[in-house]
Design a protein around this motif. Sequence first.
Motif, PDB file in Angstrom:
ATOM      1  N   LYS A 277       0.754  -1.369   0.117  1.00 15.53           N
ATOM      2  CA  LYS A 277      -0.009   0.016   0.092  1.00 15.53           C
ATOM      3  C   LYS A 277       0.855   1.335  -0.025  1.00 15.53           C
ATOM      4  CE  LYS A 277      -3.664   2.442   2.758  1.00 15.53           C
ATOM      5  NZ  LYS A 277      -4.247   2.372   4.041  1.00 15.53           N
ATOM      6  N   PRO A 278       0.571   2.258  -0.863  1.00 18.39           N
ATOM      7  CA  PRO A 278       1.325   3.541  -1.137  1.00 18.39           C
ATOM      8  C   PRO A 278       0.995   4.260   0.118  1.00 18.39           C
ATOM      9  CG  PRO A 278       0.423   3.062  -3.205  1.00 18.39           C
ATOM     10  CD  PRO A 278      -0.303   2.084  -2.071  1.00 18.39           C
ATOM     11  N   VAL A 279       1.930   4.809   0.821  1.00 15.80           N
ATOM     12  CA  VAL A 279       1.870   5.894   1.915  1.00 15.80           C
ATOM     13  C   VAL A 279       2.379   7.091   1.457  1.00 15.80           C
ATOM     14  CG1 VAL A 279       2.485   6.348   4.227  1.00 15.80           C
ATOM     15  CG2 VAL A 279       1.881   3.978   3.593  1.00 15.80           C
ATOM     16  N   ALA A 280       1.570   8.077   1.653  1.00 14.28           N
ATOM     17  CA  ALA A 280       2.037   9.446   1.303  1.00 14.28           C
ATOM     18  C   ALA A 280       2.925   9.997   2.620  1.00 14.28           C
ATOM     19  CB  ALA A 280       1.174  10.494   0.842  1.00 14.28           C
ATOM     20  N   ASP A 331      -0.905   6.918  -7.955  1.00 14.05           N
ATOM     21  CA  ASP A 331      -0.490   6.012  -8.900  1.00 14.05           C
ATOM     22  C   ASP A 331       0.587   5.117  -8.461  1.00 14.05           C
ATOM     23  OD1 ASP A 331      -2.545   7.230 -10.578  1.00 14.05           O
ATOM     24  OD2 ASP A 331      -1.074   8.644 -11.354  1.00 14.05           O
ATOM     25  N   ALA A 332       1.061   5.200  -7.439  1.00 12.21           N
ATOM     26  CA  ALA A 332       2.271   4.577  -6.895  1.00 12.21           C
ATOM     27  C   ALA A 332       2.025   2.807  -6.980  1.00 12.21           C
ATOM     28  CB  ALA A 332       2.954   4.857  -5.696  1.00 12.21           C
ATOM     29  N   ASP A 333       0.709   2.651  -6.733  1.00 17.82           N
ATOM     30  CA  ASP A 333       0.663   1.095  -6.536  1.00 17.82           C
ATOM     31  C   ASP A 333       0.811   0.163  -7.747  1.00 17.82           C
ATOM     32  OD1 ASP A 333      -1.473   2.154  -7.907  1.00 17.82           O
ATOM     33  OD2 ASP A 333      -3.161   1.197  -6.842  1.00 17.82           O
ATOM     34  N   LYS A 334       0.827   0.982  -8.788  1.00 20.01           N
ATOM     35  CA  LYS A 334       1.102   0.285 -10.114  1.00 20.01           C
ATOM     36  C   LYS A 334       2.451  -0.180 -10.190  1.00 20.01           C
ATOM     37  CE  LYS A 334      -2.323   3.226 -12.619  1.00 20.01           C
ATOM     38  NZ  LYS A 334      -2.476   4.299 -13.728  1.00 20.01           N
ATOM     39  N   ALA A 335       3.386   0.308  -9.635  1.00 17.15           N
ATOM     40  CA  ALA A 335       4.921   0.112  -9.592  1.00 17.15           C
ATOM     41  C   ALA A 335       5.029  -1.238  -9.020  1.00 17.15           C
ATOM     42  CB  ALA A 335       5.605   1.166  -8.907  1.00 17.15           C
ATOM     43  N   VAL A 336       4.155  -1.705  -7.864  1.00 17.08           N
ATOM     44  CA  VAL A 336       4.562  -2.862  -7.470  1.00 17.08           C
ATOM     45  C   VAL A 336       3.410  -3.778  -7.639  1.00 17.08           C
ATOM     46  CG1 VAL A 336       5.778  -1.834  -5.650  1.00 17.08           C
ATOM     47  CG2 VAL A 336       3.400  -1.892  -5.272  1.00 17.08           C
ATOM     48  N   ALA A 337       2.773  -3.791  -8.696  1.00 16.64           N
ATOM     49  CA  ALA A 337       1.713  -4.625  -9.174  1.00 16.64           C
ATOM     50  C   ALA A 337       1.987  -6.098  -9.392  1.00 16.64           C
ATOM     51  CB  ALA A 337       0.902  -4.263 -10.589  1.00 16.64           C
ATOM     52  N   GLY A 338       3.619  -6.313  -9.520  1.00 14.19           N
ATOM     53  CA  GLY A 338       4.005  -7.763  -9.625  1.00 14.19           C
ATOM     54  C   GLY A 338       5.397  -7.909  -9.194  1.00 14.19           C
ATOM     55  N   PRO A 339       6.215  -8.854  -9.334  1.00  9.47           N
ATOM     56  CA  PRO A 339       7.317  -9.078  -9.105  1.00  9.47           C
ATOM     57  C   PRO A 339       8.309  -8.770 -10.234  1.00  9.47           C
ATOM     58  CG  PRO A 339       6.536 -11.162  -9.638  1.00  9.47           C
ATOM     59  CD  PRO A 339       5.433 -10.305  -9.625  1.00  9.47           C
ATOM     60  N   VAL A 340       9.668  -8.427  -9.790  1.00 14.98           N
ATOM     61  CA  VAL A 340      10.620  -8.312 -10.867  1.00 14.98           C
ATOM     62  C   VAL A 340      11.517  -9.403 -10.980  1.00 14.98           C
ATOM     63  CG1 VAL A 340      12.493  -6.546 -11.588  1.00 14.98           C
ATOM     64  CG2 VAL A 340      10.338  -5.568 -10.637  1.00 14.98           C
ATOM     65  N   THR A 341      11.945  -9.846 -12.094  1.00 13.07           N
ATOM     66  CA  THR A 341      12.820 -10.953 -12.415  1.00 13.07           C
ATOM     67  C   THR A 341      14.234 -10.401 -12.728  1.00 13.07           C
ATOM     68  OG1 THR A 341      11.182 -12.403 -13.039  1.00 13.07           O
ATOM     69  CG2 THR A 341      13.033 -13.137 -13.487  1.00 13.07           C
ATOM     70  N   GLU A 354       6.432  -7.728  -2.576  1.00 12.36           N
ATOM     71  CA  GLU A 354       6.713  -7.124  -1.053  1.00 12.36           C
ATOM     72  C   GLU A 354       8.237  -6.455  -0.967  1.00 12.36           C
ATOM     73  OE1 GLU A 354       5.249  -9.920  -1.894  1.00 12.36           O
ATOM     74  OE2 GLU A 354       3.428  -9.806  -1.111  1.00 12.36           O
ATOM     75  N   THR A 355       9.313  -7.327  -1.634  1.00 11.57           N
ATOM     76  CA  THR A 355      10.717  -6.959  -1.448  1.00 11.57           C
ATOM     77  C   THR A 355      10.798  -5.558  -2.331  1.00 11.57           C
ATOM     78  OG1 THR A 355      11.133  -9.163  -1.370  1.00 11.57           O
ATOM     79  CG2 THR A 355      13.027  -7.573  -2.132  1.00 11.57           C
ATOM     80  N   LEU A 356      10.418  -5.714  -3.612  1.00  6.40           N
ATOM     81  CA  LEU A 356      10.183  -4.559  -4.389  1.00  6.40           C
ATOM     82  C   LEU A 356       9.722  -3.266  -3.685  1.00  6.40           C
ATOM     83  CD1 LEU A 356      10.898  -3.315  -7.321  1.00  6.40           C
ATOM     84  CD2 LEU A 356       8.605  -3.733  -7.953  1.00  6.40           C
ATOM     85  N   ALA A 357       8.623  -3.388  -3.219  1.00  6.42           N
ATOM     86  CA  ALA A 357       7.982  -2.194  -2.412  1.00  6.42           C
ATOM     87  C   ALA A 357       8.714  -1.789  -1.194  1.00  6.42           C
ATOM     88  CB  ALA A 357       6.747  -2.727  -1.957  1.00  6.42           C
ATOM     89  N   ALA A 358       9.363  -2.810  -0.494  1.00  4.37           N
ATOM     90  CA  ALA A 358      10.257  -2.508   0.674  1.00  4.37           C
ATOM     91  C   ALA A 358      11.379  -1.619   0.203  1.00  4.37           C
ATOM     92  CB  ALA A 358      10.600  -3.604   1.408  1.00  4.37           C
ATOM     93  N   HIS A 359      11.883  -1.713  -0.856  1.00  3.21           N
ATOM     94  CA  HIS A 359      12.959  -0.878  -1.231  1.00  3.21           C
ATOM     95  C   HIS A 359      12.603   0.204  -2.244  1.00  3.21           C
ATOM     96  CE1 HIS A 359      14.679  -4.741   0.328  1.00  3.21           C
ATOM     97  NE2 HIS A 359      15.629  -3.901   1.020  1.00  3.21           N
ATOM     98  N   LEU A 360      11.591   0.476  -2.535  1.00  2.00           N
ATOM     99  CA  LEU A 360      11.332   1.255  -3.622  1.00  2.00           C
ATOM    100  C   LEU A 360      10.354   2.525  -2.866  1.00  2.00           C
ATOM    101  CD1 LEU A 360      10.695   2.139  -6.485  1.00  2.00           C
ATOM    102  CD2 LEU A 360       8.661   1.136  -6.425  1.00  2.00           C
ATOM    103  N   SER A 361      10.730   3.639  -3.226  1.00  2.00           N
ATOM    104  CA  SER A 361      10.317   4.955  -2.733  1.00  2.00           C
ATOM    105  C   SER A 361      10.293   6.024  -4.038  1.00  2.00           C
ATOM    106  CB  SER A 361      10.938   5.444  -1.565  1.00  2.00           C
ATOM    107  OG  SER A 361      12.265   5.827  -1.897  1.00  2.00           O
ATOM    108  N   PHE A 362       9.639   7.191  -3.825  1.00  2.00           N
ATOM    109  CA  PHE A 362       9.323   8.233  -4.521  1.00  2.00           C
ATOM    110  C   PHE A 362       9.995   9.359  -3.660  1.00  2.00           C
ATOM    111  CE2 PHE A 362       6.491   5.055  -6.413  1.00  2.00           C
ATOM    112  CZ  PHE A 362       6.791   5.254  -7.797  1.00  2.00           C
ATOM    113  N   GLU A 363      10.882  10.310  -4.445  1.00  2.00           N
ATOM    114  CA  GLU A 363      11.829  11.261  -3.800  1.00  2.00           C
ATOM    115  C   GLU A 363      11.806  12.575  -4.533  1.00  2.00           C
ATOM    116  OE1 GLU A 363      16.143   9.915  -4.765  1.00  2.00           O
ATOM    117  OE2 GLU A 363      15.189   9.692  -2.980  1.00  2.00           O
ATOM    118  N   PRO A 364      11.844  13.712  -4.174  1.00  2.00           N
ATOM    119  CA  PRO A 364      11.996  15.100  -4.760  1.00  2.00           C
ATOM    120  C   PRO A 364      13.046  14.574  -5.851  1.00  2.00           C
ATOM    121  CG  PRO A 364      11.809  15.482  -2.613  1.00  2.00           C
ATOM    122  CD  PRO A 364      11.935  14.096  -2.658  1.00  2.00           C
ATOM    123  N   ASP A 365      12.603  15.444  -7.028  1.00  2.00           N
ATOM    124  CA  ASP A 365      13.672  15.491  -8.229  1.00  2.00           C
ATOM    125  C   ASP A 365      14.246  16.674  -8.471  1.00  2.00           C
ATOM    126  OD1 ASP A 365      11.647  17.179  -9.364  1.00  2.00           O
ATOM    127  OD2 ASP A 365      11.163  16.013 -11.008  1.00  2.00           O
ATOM    128  N   GLY A 366      14.264  17.350  -7.546  1.00  2.00           N
ATOM    129  CA  GLY A 366      14.893  18.782  -7.699  1.00  2.00           C
ATOM    130  C   GLY A 366      14.419  19.954  -8.657  1.00  2.00           C
TER     131      GLY A 366
END
Length: 689
Positions: A277-280, A331-341, A354-366
């Motif tokens: 679940k995305p958390v703002a 729209d962040a939930d689309k990024a973790v809709a499935g695993p990455v191989t 779950e592993t992808l979501a645990a290490h994925l975030s969105f941050e300011p781009d400047g």
Amino acid sequence: MGNAGSPTDPPTDPFAAVPLPTRPVRPGARGIAPVSGNGSRLPPGVSPDIFGPSAPAQPSGAAGQTGRPGGLPPVTPAAQPWRVAAQPESSLQQRTLRDEPSLAPGGGPARPEPPPSGGENPPPRRLRRIIAAVLALAVLAGAAYAAAAIFMSGKMLPGTRVHGVPIGGLTATEAADRLRDELADDEAEDVVVRAAGKKYAIDPGKAGLEFDVVSTIDQASSGFPSPAQVWRALTATTDLKPKVSVEPELMDSTVEALARKVDIEVREGAVTFEGLKPVAVTPASGRKLDREAAARAIEKAFLGPAGEVELPVSTVRPEVTATVVKRVAADADKAVAGPVTLTHSGRQVRLDAETLAAHLSFEPDGAGGMRPAFDAANAVATVEKKLVDPALAPREPTFEIVGGKPRLVPGRRGKGIDDHRLAQAVARMVAEGGSRTIPVTLTTVQPRISEAEARGLGIKEKISEFTTNFPCCQPRVTNIRTIARLLDGYLVKPGETFSLNGVIGQRDTARGFVPAPMIQNGRLIDSVGGGISQFVTTMYNAVFFGGLEDVQHVPHEFYISRYPAGRESTVSWPAPDFRWKNDSKYGVLVKTSSTATSVTVSFWSTRRYDVESVSSDRYDFTPFENATGSGPDCIPMTGQQGFSIDVTRIFKQDGREVKRETRKVVYKPETNLTCDSTPTSDSEQDQAD
């Protein structure tokens, strides 16, 4: 006849017929010929000097005598026009036309000269009087200055003050003694400052501030004073500003301690995940104390005017707005809709969602927006061995304990996944979409610490050790011993922050973790890796007694009797984490050992402190509630009341206390939960974290 010889009679005076004036006249007067020494007239342009010096005057005889013997009348000498009688020069020069009325222009009497006007120079006598008066005043002024200067020489000039304390007329030594006595109380008075709306009192001594008496007195002249200095001393007051000496290290420490109270870290907007679940993370402004300006302001306020001093504090704005964060989170939930191989050389490994979501975030781009960021290094820590031959993998240097002494075990470089390229590939996949299969590349990987660096870490003695016990033969014991094995020999460099979730990552069965009960949302649930909070509690106490900095630890919601009250911590994936900082200049070696009923964590480094723990009595008790549950996931819990407790950590060096830290811990009451009318046993409770 013409050659009969020279005549015997003297020549006649050709001007004898010209009558002489009754009074002598100024030579050169118009129409008047010069008079010779015997009273005869000379032709115009003829000087009497051509006739030589005039004859001396004859003395007159007695009254009634003629000047000749026998009373005969005087013989009139023959006229001698070549001889001129001598006239007193002054009589000729001093006489003017004014002396002869008959000779004034126009024939009338000479007009008297007008007196000098006011714009002309005064008469000589008046001028002499003025000059004499001025000279007399100058002499008096010089004498007065000399007397005053001699009296003032070698002392502080009269009228000299420092911070309201008069020191005029004193020698430098006397002035220094007086200032030390009079300003002793002011020097010890706290400097009151205000920052971000709050008031703080600063001890000048602890801030390295000291009244510099010598430099203050050196501002005053105590030699032979100049006229200007004498005048100022007699007519005015001289206030000298107190000079202050500052010990930079103490001032920096004081300002840094103040900044920790004032500063608020800016909270940048971000999007993370709880599970899938995305958390703002809502952005929030921070504030920061201007340390250099604050130090100058504190120094200036010391022995300065009374009152509070405002310290400069600036507002730190976040890079993105809350609106941007909210839009990205949608729209962040689309990024973790499935695993990455991940694939490499015919091998492949899957990073689940779950592993992808645990290490994925969105941050300011400047640029006011946000971009995906992927922590590839920690994400692949648990799966890298499946893509890289263990024989080729790098090995970190470590130490083994032999005979109670650390001995270095060298590390080596090897092959590993190129974390930087993988992070870019995943971020690009999230931002642009596309295939969720990503080929990885290998690169040469150096150990985190070189062998030479390891030798210089100061790993020489045990600085702390702690052991906790547990019942044997439960699933949680497997997880406790597994994490202890993974962290045995881990080195924490000086200044480095240890993160348990960062080092271990998500607990999985591939590395030996198994499902076991853990507390979540006030209930016991089964989770892979459950039970490792006991290891975290053991490590936390090693941190506590090792004198290291506690960065983040979260006590359990409910008190668990096998842990020291107020000195325990829980952990979960991905949060909460357990973090501590090696705030020493030495490395810290983590050594672990375990048995079927206990786990031990010891730290090896160079000892800085001896640490003591003091706990208060329990207070603010709260009663527990009763509840009934059902279903296969229901795990009974034994009810117990909540309470609060204060734990103080005391740091000592050579038996002397140097600082202390107190933390209040509040435990909630634990619900007395029964499942399907099944009574709860303590042994069931012991299986939880």
